[in-house]
Write a protein that holds these residues in place. Structure first.
Motif, mmCIF file in Angstrom:
data_model
loop_
_atom_site.group_PDB
_atom_site.id
_atom_site.type_symbol
_atom_site.label_atom_id
_atom_site.label_comp_id
_atom_site.label_asym_id
_atom_site.label_seq_id
_atom_site.Cartn_x
_atom_site.Cartn_y
_atom_site.Cartn_z
ATOM 1 N N ALA A 380 0.810 -1.218 0.000
ATOM 2 C CA ALA A 380 0.000 0.000 0.000
ATOM 3 C C ALA A 380 0.842 1.266 0.000
ATOM 4 O O ALA A 380 0.325 2.351 -0.274
ATOM 5 N N GLY A 381 2.126 1.143 0.304
ATOM 6 C CA GLY A 381 2.980 2.309 0.384
ATOM 7 C C GLY A 381 3.926 2.437 -0.792
ATOM 8 O O GLY A 381 4.339 1.444 -1.392
ATOM 9 N N SER A 382 4.281 3.668 -1.112
ATOM 10 C CA SER A 382 5.379 3.891 -2.059
ATOM 11 C C SER A 382 6.708 3.550 -1.386
ATOM 12 O O SER A 382 7.676 3.171 -2.040
ATOM 13 N N LEU A 383 6.728 3.731 -0.081
ATOM 14 C CA LEU A 383 7.864 3.351 0.755
ATOM 15 C C LEU A 383 7.306 2.938 2.105
ATOM 16 O O LEU A 383 6.142 3.205 2.429
ATOM 17 N N VAL A 384 8.140 2.290 2.909
ATOM 18 C CA VAL A 384 7.736 1.854 4.247
ATOM 19 C C VAL A 384 8.648 2.534 5.266
ATOM 20 O O VAL A 384 9.875 2.556 5.090
ATOM 21 N N MET A 401 11.291 -5.022 2.680
ATOM 22 C CA MET A 401 12.347 -5.154 1.675
ATOM 23 C C MET A 401 12.055 -6.324 0.742
ATOM 24 O O MET A 401 12.259 -6.231 -0.472
ATOM 25 N N ALA A 402 11.564 -7.447 1.304
ATOM 26 C CA ALA A 402 11.221 -8.599 0.470
ATOM 27 C C ALA A 402 10.124 -8.239 -0.532
ATOM 28 O O ALA A 402 10.084 -8.793 -1.642
ATOM 29 N N CYS A 403 9.244 -7.309 -0.145
ATOM 30 C CA CYS A 403 8.178 -6.864 -1.040
ATOM 31 C C CYS A 403 8.659 -5.832 -2.058
ATOM 32 O O CYS A 403 7.853 -5.305 -2.835
ATOM 33 N N GLY A 404 9.956 -5.548 -2.047
ATOM 34 C CA GLY A 404 10.505 -4.620 -3.019
ATOM 35 C C GLY A 404 10.236 -3.165 -2.703
ATOM 36 O O GLY A 404 10.244 -2.319 -3.607
ATOM 37 N N ARG A 405 10.026 -2.843 -1.430
ATOM 38 C CA ARG A 405 9.794 -1.464 -1.044
ATOM 39 C C ARG A 405 11.042 -0.905 -0.359
ATOM 40 O O ARG A 405 11.602 -1.528 0.545
ATOM 41 N N PRO A 406 11.489 0.300 -0.762
ATOM 42 C CA PRO A 406 12.573 0.949 -0.030
ATOM 43 C C PRO A 406 12.062 1.416 1.329
ATOM 44 O O PRO A 406 10.847 1.622 1.507
ATOM 45 N N THR A 407 12.950 1.582 2.278
ATOM 46 C CA THR A 407 12.545 1.917 3.635
ATOM 47 C C THR A 407 13.242 3.184 4.118
ATOM 48 O O THR A 407 14.355 3.488 3.714
ATOM 49 N N GLY A 420 21.142 -1.944 5.067
ATOM 50 C CA GLY A 420 22.335 -1.781 4.254
ATOM 51 C C GLY A 420 22.254 -0.503 3.434
ATOM 52 O O GLY A 420 21.946 0.568 3.961
ATOM 53 N N ASP A 421 22.485 -0.616 2.130
ATOM 54 C CA ASP A 421 22.428 0.563 1.254
ATOM 55 C C ASP A 421 21.181 0.540 0.369
ATOM 56 O O ASP A 421 21.161 1.112 -0.710
ATOM 57 N N THR A 422 20.098 -0.096 0.861
ATOM 58 C CA THR A 422 18.873 -0.190 0.065
ATOM 59 C C THR A 422 17.782 0.765 0.539
ATOM 60 O O THR A 422 16.643 0.664 0.102
ATOM 61 N N GLY A 423 18.110 1.644 1.467
ATOM 62 C CA GLY A 423 17.137 2.600 1.981
ATOM 63 C C GLY A 423 17.861 3.687 2.750
ATOM 64 O O GLY A 423 19.086 3.825 2.649
ATOM 65 N N PHE A 424 17.104 4.450 3.531
ATOM 66 C CA PHE A 424 17.683 5.542 4.312
ATOM 67 C C PHE A 424 17.530 5.249 5.797
ATOM 68 O O PHE A 424 16.449 4.857 6.262
ATOM 69 N N GLU A 446 13.037 6.867 -10.117
ATOM 70 C CA GLU A 446 14.113 5.931 -10.476
ATOM 71 C C GLU A 446 14.833 5.429 -9.232
ATOM 72 O O GLU A 446 15.091 4.229 -9.093
ATOM 73 N N LEU A 447 15.142 6.325 -8.305
ATOM 74 C CA LEU A 447 15.825 5.936 -7.063
ATOM 75 C C LEU A 447 14.959 4.995 -6.248
ATOM 76 O O LEU A 447 15.437 3.978 -5.731
ATOM 77 N N ARG A 448 13.685 5.318 -6.143
ATOM 78 C CA ARG A 448 12.776 4.509 -5.334
ATOM 79 C C ARG A 448 12.674 3.085 -5.882
ATOM 80 O O ARG A 448 12.748 2.105 -5.132
ATOM 81 N N LEU A 449 12.527 2.952 -7.190
ATOM 82 C CA LEU A 449 12.394 1.623 -7.794
ATOM 83 C C LEU A 449 13.710 0.855 -7.732
ATOM 84 O O LEU A 449 13.725 -0.361 -7.482
#
Length: 518
Positions: A380-384, A401-407, A420-424, A446-449
């Protein structure tokens, strides 16, 4: 193999990360037989999980109801005698003596004495003594006041009153009730956290020589200190209660055969509080990737999603304030907060709703309650976002992260190791930093995807359920039949400053002065 899994306020009576972990562990190793020993409030709790076929029994130990099961009726003027008072004197000395450093010689001696005192109290109960009555007896109250005056003579704070001693004794009596319960029989006792849960394992070790494994998702002691910030108690009662938790946590590190911190962050805390590095093995939580499929689309409007219980430790006030900043920059943005509210947190839930109204976010920020499938919350979120002030190795982050959402997360516990380096990752309680990170992701498709794709790849490589379960099998079987020492694990990519240490442990069915009778 028969494993006794000990929980406190979680499985099978409440939802949450620790409960999910318990359920995964039992269902994921079906060839073992399991028993759950659950420390509960008053015994009236009802399970919220369907019991797995290999779970033979759930045995509750109510801590905060009336007299513990099997205890004698209350007796006026109970005199416990020297079998109790000798151990309780050592207990009080370890509890009340100020400790300058947890890693000092004095700190190590204090932990050892506290553990010996706990064993003495256990044996008093096992030999027919009424431990509950003894702990609140006039003798015990007098000993507490005398010990404070003797051991804290140079302290400038107020001396405890008789009322303070009664309140502290009442707390300690309830918290030590696991020592009066019949010791569990199993091949291994696995405590799901530090603190009161470890008393069950201590009793089993002293009675039967059972090896003890302890996991620690968050840092139990740190969370007790945070909780007591809001407690309406006198100085003396706070000192005694927090000294009890500190002493118990240190004693548990001494007696535990295998300590399984869930992050390198937790490992450093445990080492600081006296844990033995030769008995530690860092073990990350894992998820089943098939149960958390990658999202194939995004919400129609920029959306921040939160998934978890409504709890002060999750610091939703910071998330709501951050969203107010985001909303000023992106008026179409939404905040969706998914998760149930435990009964004890109803006031906090109301404070979140009040803050939403005060900040003019009604309708844009919504507490949506429990969701049937966590995947729906992440998709439901663009990010979590997760803005906790205390975490272990957080399931919600790994699942997102498993659902492919940046955090966007706060830097507590093992969060940075997961992301790690997959979110902020930003500082806790900094709503401006949270808002800036969210805006950066929401504005840059682009960054989010790209980060969402990298997040799922990181989970598949490092944090799968099958990897986690195999590590626990190795630990359990290593305690019964020694296994060869594992090779040290390499540091996780993106967390090179947080080394993942998995030292070798022997087949730890060894005897210790304060441990097994063998």
């Amino acid at each position: 193999m028969r494993i006794a899994l000990v929980s406190e306020g979680t499985y099978p009576y409440a939802m949450g990360g620790v409960s999910v972990w318990c359920e995964q562990l039992i269902r994921g190793i079906p060839e073992y037989r399991w028993e759950v020993v659950a420390l509960t409030v008053d015994g009236s709790e009802r399970p919220v999980f369907v019991p797995p076929d290999n779970l033979d029994r759930v045995r509750p130990i109510p801590l905060w109801g009336g007299k513990p099961a099997g205890a004698r009726p209350a007796r006026t003027g109970y005199r416990p005698g020297p079998a109790f008072t000798e151990s309780y004197e050592v207990f009080l000395r370890a509890l009340i003596t100020p400790v300058e450093s947890t890693n000092s010689v004095q700190g190590n001696v204090s932990r050892s004495l506290f553990l010996l005192a706990l064993r003495g109290l256990f044996e008093y109960a096992a030999d027919g003594g009424d431990l509950s009555a003894a702990l609140v007896s006039n003798d015990a109250l007098t000993m507490t006041l005398d010990a404070w005056r003797e051991l804290r003579v140079e302290e400038n704070g107020p001396v405890p009153t008789v009322a303070d001693a009664i309140q502290a004794a009442w707390l300690i009596e309830h918290m030590l009730r696991p020592l009066s319960a019949p010791p569990v029989r199993a091949d291994v006792v696995h405590s799901s956290m530090n603190g009161l849960s470890t008393l069950v394992g201590m009793a089993a070790k002293w009675a039967h020589g059972t090896p003890l494994v302890m996991s620690e998702h968050g840092i139990y002691l740190r969370e007790r200190y945070i909780a007591y910030l809001a407690e309406d108690a006198s100085h003396a009662v706070r000192v005694l209660a927090l000294s009890f938790f500190r002493s118990l946590a240190g004693a548990a590190y001494l007696i535990t055969d295998v300590l399984a911190p869930h992050s390198a962050y937790n490992r450093r805390w445990q080492l600081h509080n006296g844990a033995d590095p030769d008995r530690m093995w860092t073990m990350y939580n894992g998820v089943e990737p098939a149960e958390f499929p990658a999202a194939t689309s995004e919400p129609e409007v920029p959306t921040i999603s939160f998934m978890g219980r409504i709890d002060p430790l999750k610091d939703l006030h910071t998330l709501i304030r951050a969203f107010a900043v985001v909303r000023k920059e992106m008026p179409e943005a939404r905040l969706r907060i998914f998760g149930g509210t435990p009964a004890v947190n109803r006031i906090y839930h109301e404070s979140c709703e009040q803050l939403i109204a005060e900040l003019g976010l009604t309708g844009a920020a919504v507490l949506e309650g429990r969701v049937a499938n966590a995947v729906d919350a992440y998709h439901a979120g663009s990010l979590v976002a997760l803005t906790s002030i205390s975490e272990g190795f957080p399931y919600t982050v790994v699942e997102a992260m498993a659902c492919g959402r940046p955090t966007v997360c706060t830097n507590v516990g093992g969060v940075a190791e997961a992301v790690g380096d997959t979110g902020f990752v930003v500082a806790p309680r900094d709503h401006v930093a949270v808002a800036e990170a969210c805006l950066k992701l929401l504005r840059d498709d682009e960054l989010r995807l790209r980060l969402g794709y990298a997040a799922r790849a990181r989970v598949l490589e490092h944090f799968t359920l099958s990897q986690s379960l195999q590590m626990y099998r190795n630990v359990y079987e290593g305690l019964v039949t020694p296994l060869p020492a594992p090779e040290p694990a390499a540091p996780l990519p993106g967390a090179s400053h947080l080394p993942v240490l998995r030292p070798a442990y022997p087949g730890l069915r060894h005897s210790r002065v304060y441990g097994s009778r063998r």
